[in-house]
Enzyme design. Structure first.
Site, PDB file in Angstrom:
ATOM      1  CG  ASP A 250      70.795  13.601  38.355  1.00 42.07           C
ATOM      2  OD1 ASP A 250      71.374  14.512  38.276  1.00 42.07           O
ATOM      3  OD2 ASP A 250      71.641  13.185  39.292  1.00 42.07           O
TER       4      ASP A 250
ATOM      5  CG  HIS B  40      75.743  12.050  46.489  1.00 42.58           C
ATOM      6  ND1 HIS B  40      74.766  13.321  46.783  1.00 42.58           N
ATOM      7  CD2 HIS B  40      75.283  12.288  45.426  1.00 42.58           C
ATOM      8  CE1 HIS B  40      74.146  13.913  46.361  1.00 42.58           C
ATOM      9  NE2 HIS B  40      74.007  12.661  45.294  1.00 42.58           N
TER      10      HIS B  40
ATOM     11  CG  ASP C 271      73.490  15.695  39.851  1.00 48.92           C
ATOM     12  OD1 ASP C 271      74.615  14.617  38.912  1.00 48.92           O
ATOM     13  OD2 ASP C 271      72.742  15.818  40.873  1.00 48.92           O
TER      14      ASP C 271
HETATM   15  C1  3YP Z   1      72.141   7.853  45.342  1.00 46.41           C
HETATM   16  C2  3YP Z   1      71.500   6.603  45.567  1.00 46.41           C
HETATM   17  C3  3YP Z   1      69.637   7.240  46.000  1.00 46.41           C
HETATM   18  C4  3YP Z   1      69.701   8.153  44.520  1.00 46.41           C
HETATM   19  C5  3YP Z   1      71.335   8.276  43.814  1.00 46.41           C
HETATM   20  C6  3YP Z   1      71.794   9.825  43.844  1.00 46.41           C
HETATM   21  C7  3YP Z   1      72.939   9.714  42.594  1.00 46.41           C
HETATM   22  C8  3YP Z   1      73.733  10.916  42.205  1.00 46.41           C
HETATM   23  O1  3YP Z   1      73.008  11.035  41.105  1.00 46.41           O
HETATM   24  N1  3YP Z   1      73.321  11.750  43.053  1.00 46.41           N
HETATM   25  O2  3YP Z   1      74.191  13.475  42.496  1.00 46.41           O
HETATM   26 ZN    ZN Z   2      72.641  13.580  40.637  1.00 47.87          ZN
END
Ligand code: 3YP
Ligand code: ZN
Length: 372
Positions: A267, A142, A179
């Site tokens: 996930d 991210h 992911d």
């Molecule tokens: C970050 C805040 C709400 C969802 C979350 C996602 C994190 C993740 O696993 N990104 O691949």
């Molecule tokens: Zn994720």
């Protein structure tokens, strides 16, 4: 056939402290404190299973190095690097979006996560190993050039890609991201770059809520080199395997990468607290095998996994073990104890509304064939 698979893990990855939280929200007067879903558990226990299953004896352990400032600055702005560094002097810092807390010292651990992905990439590019899995934390997909978000501080995979370009003259690289969340950071970093193909399979508008649409296909020179497969919530093994067959494989064949990087989050699994998909260990195994075959066909087997999300402490280890077995060709004989519960669900066969989304992305993979 067994392969020499590199494996990166460091105890410090388990020391990255995301603190007291209530899953994904801060605690408050009416929100009982808990821990962050992004806790050490799923990753530490994945490593524990790699040890206890005996698989670790068949892998080549690689000691992660710290990414240097130079490594990080190939991708991120000086402002962002300084933000993470100074935030990690606080008892509680944040990556940039207000929802990604971390404890003191997170800067060094984030450098070790990016560095671990570089270490894995270097071992593959020098031929020290055939392929590699970097079980790193914090995750990276991210993180944008100038912003940390969604638990990600630095863009681990992009930092490794830029290291590979600078030090090994690798020209074309593909990123496959399974992911459950959109790999928005990778997309942002490479949207204008025709030499990095970014493919993201994710749950439609889960996180971030406004990116990852099929229409986002790259910008300017990078037009065509971003491919999104926003699968509807509820998708299972059938949808993921169809997306691999009809989108990932043709896109990679058209693009002919010299190196394949994988954003490996678990996930989308059947019991993840953050995702609404039902993928199981057997499908993660198949996806990894397909990637091994494509890497053999296209780039001498050069394949590097960097760990991302996955929040079931009990199931992630078995999904991860399946991937490691697939890429190393070593079978531990350790059964998936959850198979009887998750593998035969009616959620798995491909549904028409999932098929439709895959069809739209499939068109993009074919167009890529006409462009490159
Ligand atoms: C970050 C805040 C709400 C969802 C979350 C996602 C994190 C993740 O696993 N990104 O691949
Ligand atoms: Zn994720």
């Amino acid at each position: 056939m067994t392969r020499n698979t590199g494996y990166v893990w460091h105890e410090r990855y388990g020391w990255h402290d995301t603190g007291t939280f209530a899953g994904i929200v801060p605690p408050g007067p009416t929100v009982q404190p808990f821990h962050n879903f992004e806790s050490p558990e799923s990753k530490v226990r994945f490593n524990s299973l790699v040890e206890v299953s005996g698989l670790v004896e068949h892998l080549t352990k690689l000691r992660p190095r710290l990414a240097t400032e130079e490594d990080v600055l190939r991708v991120h702005t000086p402002r962002h690097v300084e933000h993470i560094r100074s935030q990690s002097e606080n008892l509680i810092g944040d990556a940039g979006d207000g929802w990604s807390p971390f404890g003191r010292g997170a800067y060094e651990i984030a450098l070790l996560a990016a560095g671990g992905t570089i270490t894995a990439t270097e071992a593959v590019l020098t031929g020290a190993v055939d392929n590699a899995y970097a079980l790193v934390r914090p995750p990276g997909h991210h993180a944008e050039r100038d912003l940390g978000m969604g638990y990600c501080l630095f863009a681990n995979i992009a930092i490794a890609i830029e290291w590979a370009r600078a030090n090994h003259g690798v020209e074309r690289i593909a990123v496959v991201d399974y992911d459950v969340h959109h790999g928005n950071g990778t997309q942002e970093i490479y949207e204008s770059d025709p030499d990095v193909l970014a493919i993201s399979l994710h749950q439609d508008r889960l996180f971030p809520q406004h990116t990852g649409l099929v229409e986002e296909t790259g910008v300017g020179e990078g037009a065509g080199a971003s491919i999104n497969v926003p699968l509807p919530a509820g998708s299972g093994n059938g949808a993921y395997l169809a997306a691999f067959e009809r989108v990932v494989a043709p896109a990679l064949r058209a693009f002919r990468p010299q190196l394949i990087m994988v954003a490996s989050g678990f996930d989308a699994s059947a019991v993840d607290p953050l995702g609404g998909m039902t993928v199981t260990a057997s499908a993660y195994r198949s996806m990894a095998s397909t990637l091994v075959e494509l890497a053999d066909e296209l780039c001498d087997g050069r394949l590097v996994f960097s760990h991302e999300g996955g929040y079931s402490p009990v199931y992630v280890p078995y999904c991860g073990l399946a991937v490691l077995e697939a890429i190393s060709g070593v079978e531990t004989g350790v059964p998936d104890p959850y198979a009887m519960s998750f593998e035969n669900s009616p959620a798995h066969p491909l549904k028409p509304w999932q098929d439709e989304v895959i069809g739209a992305s499939e068109v993009l993979a074919r167009q890529l064939g006409l462009v490159v």
